[in-house]
Scaffold this motif. Structure first.
Motif, PDB file in Angstrom:
ATOM      1  N   LEU A  53       0.853  -1.187   0.000  1.00 54.52           N
ATOM      2  CA  LEU A  53       0.000   0.000   0.000  1.00 54.52           C
ATOM      3  C   LEU A  53       0.885   1.232   0.000  1.00 54.52           C
ATOM      4  CD1 LEU A  53      -2.943   1.211   0.367  1.00 54.52           C
ATOM      5  CD2 LEU A  53      -2.309   1.426   2.778  1.00 54.52           C
ATOM      6  N   PHE A  54       0.672   2.097  -0.971  1.00 56.94           N
ATOM      7  CA  PHE A  54       1.366   3.364  -1.103  1.00 56.94           C
ATOM      8  C   PHE A  54       0.352   4.472  -0.894  1.00 56.94           C
ATOM      9  CE2 PHE A  54       4.022   0.403  -3.271  1.00 56.94           C
ATOM     10  CZ  PHE A  54       5.316   0.899  -3.195  1.00 56.94           C
ATOM     11  N   ALA A  55       0.809   5.642  -0.467  1.00 50.21           N
ATOM     12  CA  ALA A  55      -0.122   6.760  -0.251  1.00 50.21           C
ATOM     13  C   ALA A  55       0.559   8.094  -0.514  1.00 50.21           C
ATOM     14  CB  ALA A  55      -0.648   6.725   1.177  1.00 50.21           C
ATOM     15  N   ARG A  56      -0.277   9.053  -0.836  1.00 52.90           N
ATOM     16  CA  ARG A  56       0.141  10.443  -1.011  1.00 52.90           C
ATOM     17  C   ARG A  56      -0.912  11.297  -0.332  1.00 52.90           C
ATOM     18  NH1 ARG A  56       1.238  13.290  -6.850  1.00 52.90           N
ATOM     19  NH2 ARG A  56      -0.238  14.939  -6.429  1.00 52.90           N
ATOM     20  N   GLY A  57      -0.510  12.161   0.569  1.00 51.75           N
ATOM     21  CA  GLY A  57      -1.449  12.965   1.325  1.00 51.75           C
ATOM     22  C   GLY A  57      -1.469  12.495   2.761  1.00 51.75           C
ATOM     23  N   PHE A  58      -2.426  13.005   3.512  1.00 56.99           N
ATOM     24  CA  PHE A  58      -2.463  12.659   4.932  1.00 56.99           C
ATOM     25  C   PHE A  58      -3.656  11.779   5.244  1.00 56.99           C
ATOM     26  CE2 PHE A  58      -4.594  16.682   4.278  1.00 56.99           C
ATOM     27  CZ  PHE A  58      -5.765  16.558   5.007  1.00 56.99           C
ATOM     28  N   ALA A  59      -3.481  10.918   6.229  1.00 55.25           N
ATOM     29  CA  ALA A  59      -4.540   9.980   6.640  1.00 55.25           C
ATOM     30  C   ALA A  59      -5.769  10.753   7.098  1.00 55.25           C
ATOM     31  CB  ALA A  59      -4.030   9.084   7.756  1.00 55.25           C
ATOM     32  N   GLY A  60      -6.922  10.200   6.761  1.00 52.09           N
ATOM     33  CA  GLY A  60      -8.183  10.822   7.146  1.00 52.09           C
ATOM     34  C   GLY A  60      -8.573  11.964   6.236  1.00 52.09           C
ATOM     35  N   GLY A  61      -7.872  12.108   5.116  1.00 50.62           N
ATOM     36  CA  GLY A  61      -8.120  13.261   4.257  1.00 50.62           C
ATOM     37  C   GLY A  61      -8.976  13.029   3.048  1.00 50.62           C
TER      38      GLY A  61
END
Length: 173
Positions: free
Chosen positions: A164-172
């Motif tokens: 799992l990759f992500a960009r941005g902040f959690a809960g956003g």
């Protein structure tokens, strides 16, 4: 319906007329290896895939996977778009291109436009992506797009372990 245009590409919503294109793409060895067998064996299966997948997602969320074609010729080269999965809390970006169009910057060009579109049009503050453990080309592209590895996950009990990759902040989202 055209959704996005880049220097070299046109991204538009898929339609039932794309069944032949879908049939070919989802049966590419690379799709089968890295994304999985969707059970699409004929044009009726492809139409069903379109109806229950991308077309349903457009109706439900306003976004989905988009048909990617070369702007100058209209030649279809793959898919790229936003997906809201029941098994993930955040919207994820997905892409798949015919092998003849790999390593030419098309994935980066399409995905960059889709990421910007998701933020601008849908206010998405966080976008994730999932890959097979050994899909090094997609991992490299995700990192180039500014997504970072977060953790290993499975989407279903007994399912394949994915990155799992992500960009941005959690809960956003």
């Amino acid at each position: 319906m055209k959704v996005l245009e880049t220097d070299r590409l046109l991204l538009r919503r898929l339609s039932m007329e794309d069944a032949e294109f879908i049939l070919k793409l989802v049966n590419e060895p690379s799709w089968l290896r890295f994304i999985g067998d969707k059970g699409v064996r004929n044009l009726d299966d492809a139409r069903n895939y379109l109806l229950k997948g991308p077309l349903a997602m457009y109706s439900r969320f306003g976004f989905g996977l988009y048909h990617v074609a070369l702007k100058d010729s209209g030649l279809p080269i793959g898919l790229c778009g936003l997906i809201q999965r029941d098994t993930l809390p955040d919207v994820d970006i997905g892409f798949a291109f015919f092998p003849g169009f790999w390593s030419q910057g098309y994935g980066y060009e399409a995905a960059s436009a889709v990421l910007a579109y998701g933020a601008r049009t849908f206010g998405l503050k966080r976008i994730v992506a999932i890959t097979s453990l050994d899909n090094h080309s997609s991992i490299k592209l995700l990192e180039r797009l500014g997504l970072t590895f977060e953790r290993l996950i499975t989407l279903s009990e007994g399912g394949e372990t994915l990155r799992l990759f992500a960009r941005g902040f959690a809960g956003g989202s």
